[in-house]
Design an enzyme around this catalytic site. Structure first.
Site, mmCIF file in Angstrom:
data_model
loop_
_atom_site.group_PDB
_atom_site.id
_atom_site.type_symbol
_atom_site.label_atom_id
_atom_site.label_comp_id
_atom_site.label_asym_id
_atom_site.label_seq_id
_atom_site.Cartn_x
_atom_site.Cartn_y
_atom_site.Cartn_z
ATOM 1 N N ARG A 1 11.868 -0.328 7.897
ATOM 2 C CA ARG A 1 12.532 -0.901 9.062
ATOM 3 C C ARG A 1 14.041 -0.649 8.958
ATOM 4 O O ARG A 1 14.644 -0.801 7.889
ATOM 5 C CB ARG A 1 12.278 -2.407 9.158
ATOM 6 C CG ARG A 1 10.905 -2.765 9.723
ATOM 7 C CD ARG A 1 10.833 -2.437 11.201
ATOM 8 N NE ARG A 1 9.584 -2.844 11.823
ATOM 9 C CZ ARG A 1 8.564 -2.043 12.068
ATOM 10 N NH1 ARG A 1 8.634 -0.760 11.686
ATOM 11 N NH2 ARG A 1 7.474 -2.484 12.672
ATOM 12 N N ARG B 1 0.822 -1.212 0.000
ATOM 13 C CA ARG B 1 0.000 0.000 0.000
ATOM 14 C C ARG B 1 0.859 1.266 0.000
ATOM 15 O O ARG B 1 0.582 2.217 -0.716
ATOM 16 C CB ARG B 1 -0.937 0.006 1.214
ATOM 17 C CG ARG B 1 -2.080 -1.000 1.146
ATOM 18 C CD ARG B 1 -2.977 -0.845 2.360
ATOM 19 N NE ARG B 1 -4.153 -1.713 2.313
ATOM 20 C CZ ARG B 1 -4.199 -2.933 2.818
ATOM 21 N NH1 ARG B 1 -3.120 -3.436 3.408
ATOM 22 N NH2 ARG B 1 -5.293 -3.660 2.752
ATOM 23 N N ILE B 2 1.901 1.281 0.839
ATOM 24 C CA ILE B 2 2.736 2.480 0.936
ATOM 25 C C ILE B 2 3.512 2.695 -0.354
ATOM 26 O O ILE B 2 3.564 3.805 -0.889
ATOM 27 C CB ILE B 2 3.684 2.377 2.145
ATOM 28 C CG1 ILE B 2 2.892 2.369 3.453
ATOM 29 C CG2 ILE B 2 4.686 3.538 2.142
ATOM 30 C CD1 ILE B 2 3.710 2.024 4.680
ATOM 31 N N GLU C 1 16.459 1.670 18.239
ATOM 32 C CA GLU C 1 15.639 2.838 18.566
ATOM 33 C C GLU C 1 15.270 2.815 20.042
ATOM 34 O O GLU C 1 15.018 1.741 20.588
ATOM 35 C CB GLU C 1 14.361 2.853 17.712
ATOM 36 C CG GLU C 1 14.621 2.999 16.231
ATOM 37 C CD GLU C 1 13.337 2.990 15.403
ATOM 38 O OE1 GLU C 1 12.234 3.048 16.002
ATOM 39 O OE2 GLU C 1 13.430 2.915 14.170
ATOM 40 N N HIS D 1 11.089 8.012 13.820
ATOM 41 C CA HIS D 1 10.006 7.055 13.582
ATOM 42 C C HIS D 1 8.638 7.734 13.708
ATOM 43 O O HIS D 1 7.772 7.309 14.485
ATOM 44 C CB HIS D 1 10.101 5.881 14.557
ATOM 45 C CG HIS D 1 9.572 4.600 13.990
ATOM 46 N ND1 HIS D 1 10.111 3.379 14.254
ATOM 47 C CD2 HIS D 1 8.519 4.353 13.158
ATOM 48 C CE1 HIS D 1 9.441 2.427 13.638
ATOM 49 N NE2 HIS D 1 8.461 3.004 12.948
#
Length: 319
Positions: A244, A161-162, A273, A292
């Protein structure tokens, strides 16, 4: 939605964007009758192990749910992990399935936000916006030469989708569009006149901008590595990562920057992170890091939060 009140079920909530953003999702959780504990994640297994057995369900972000944590949860009360987000790479889904713990996520809620963030990073880089803002804040007037997006070649690795949203928007900027994925949506690429690339080396050597939009798997960890940058990357390749951190070998990025093989690295994600103190990326002006936040928009948080609660309640069978 009709809720069964006074369930006496105990829930853990670790997503910080869920907690920090007011809206319908907060109201829905408050009205659920659940006993909710909040912790600011992401949290690792050592934190989870002593407490996970106390909870019937979790609304989680990028917390560490390996076999050991899941087994401890199963021996307690744990029934459902409702991922606030899409990526499930931090959850051992095979072990969860064997243990009978339901795992859900929220596909289709953040693709617009992430695609917009990609273009925010891209435009900031090509137009020198961060540098110019710092200059004018110091009451100076130094004007750098930027670059147009128009006519450049963008390749999207991961046609979900992205990735699709990015390519649709790229067309309006006059970019030449390429897609790389093991499973190409043939109708989409035909409808939007997207060129496809089947070979990783060809992808690196063809495009000017590479956007990483894959789910992290054991097969694509370190998809961007020193070998590809050194041997195949088109001179001046710009790499963008909103997926990621582990898709990229961070030492390879520094190698590429130092040797002028890539023009920059724009990332919303890191291998570790939050960012560790004195991270080597911080030395380079052509490495941009956002913490993020690509999907951390009000509209997305509410959609994602409501979906995560809905998944949780349905699978706990209290709706």
């Amino acid at each position: 939605m009709t809720l069964k009140k006074n369930t006496s079920m105990k829930i853990l909530l670790t997503s910080t964007s869920f907690q920090d953003t007011p809206g319908k999702h907060q109201d829905l959780l408050a009205s659920s009758g659940l006993d909710v504990d909040t912790i600011r994640g992401p949290v690792d297994k050592n934190f989870l192990l002593p407490i996970i057995s106390n909870y019937d369900g979790v609304i989680c972000g990028d917390d560490e749910y390996d076999y050991e944590v899941l087994k401890k949860g199963k021996f307690g009360k744990l029934k459902v992990l409702s991922k606030y987000g899409i990526g499930l790479d931090k959850i051992d889904t095979k072990s969860a399935n064997r243990l009978g713990i339901i795992v859900t996520n929220c596909p289709g809620v953040n693709h617009v936000a992430v695609a917009e963030h990609v273009f925010g990073l891209m435009l900031s880089f090509f137009k020198n916006i961060p540098r110019e803002l710092e200059i004018t804040k110091k009451n100076k007037w130094i004007r750098y030469i930027g670059n147009e997006l128009y006519g450049k070649k963008i390749g999207v690795a991961g046609l979900g989708r992205i990735g699709k949203e990015i390519l649709i928007r790229a067309k309006s900027f006059g970019l030449e569009t390429f897609a790389y994925d093991k499973y190409i949506d043939k109708k989409f690429v035909k409808d939007y006149d997207i060129k496809t690339i089947e070979d990783e080396r060809e992808l690196f050597s063809t495009v000017d901008i590479l956007s990483l939009n894959m789910n992290l798997t054991s097969d694509n960890k370190n998809f961007v590595n020193k070998k590809k940058i050194e041997n195949f990357a088109k001179k001046g390749l710009l790499i963008i990562n909103t997926a990621r951190g582990e898709l990229v070998n961070e030492e390879a990025i520094i190698f590429g920057i130092k040797n002028n093989l890539i023009s920059g690295y724009l990332t919303d994600v890191l291998v570790e992170e939050p960012i560790r103190e004195n991270h080597p990326f911080l030395k380079y002006d052509n490495i941009y890091i956002t913490p993020h936040i690509a999907s951390r928009n009000y509209e997305t948080v509410v959609r994602q939060g409501v979906k995560a609660i809905d998944n949780l309640l349905k699978n706990l069978k209290i709706v």
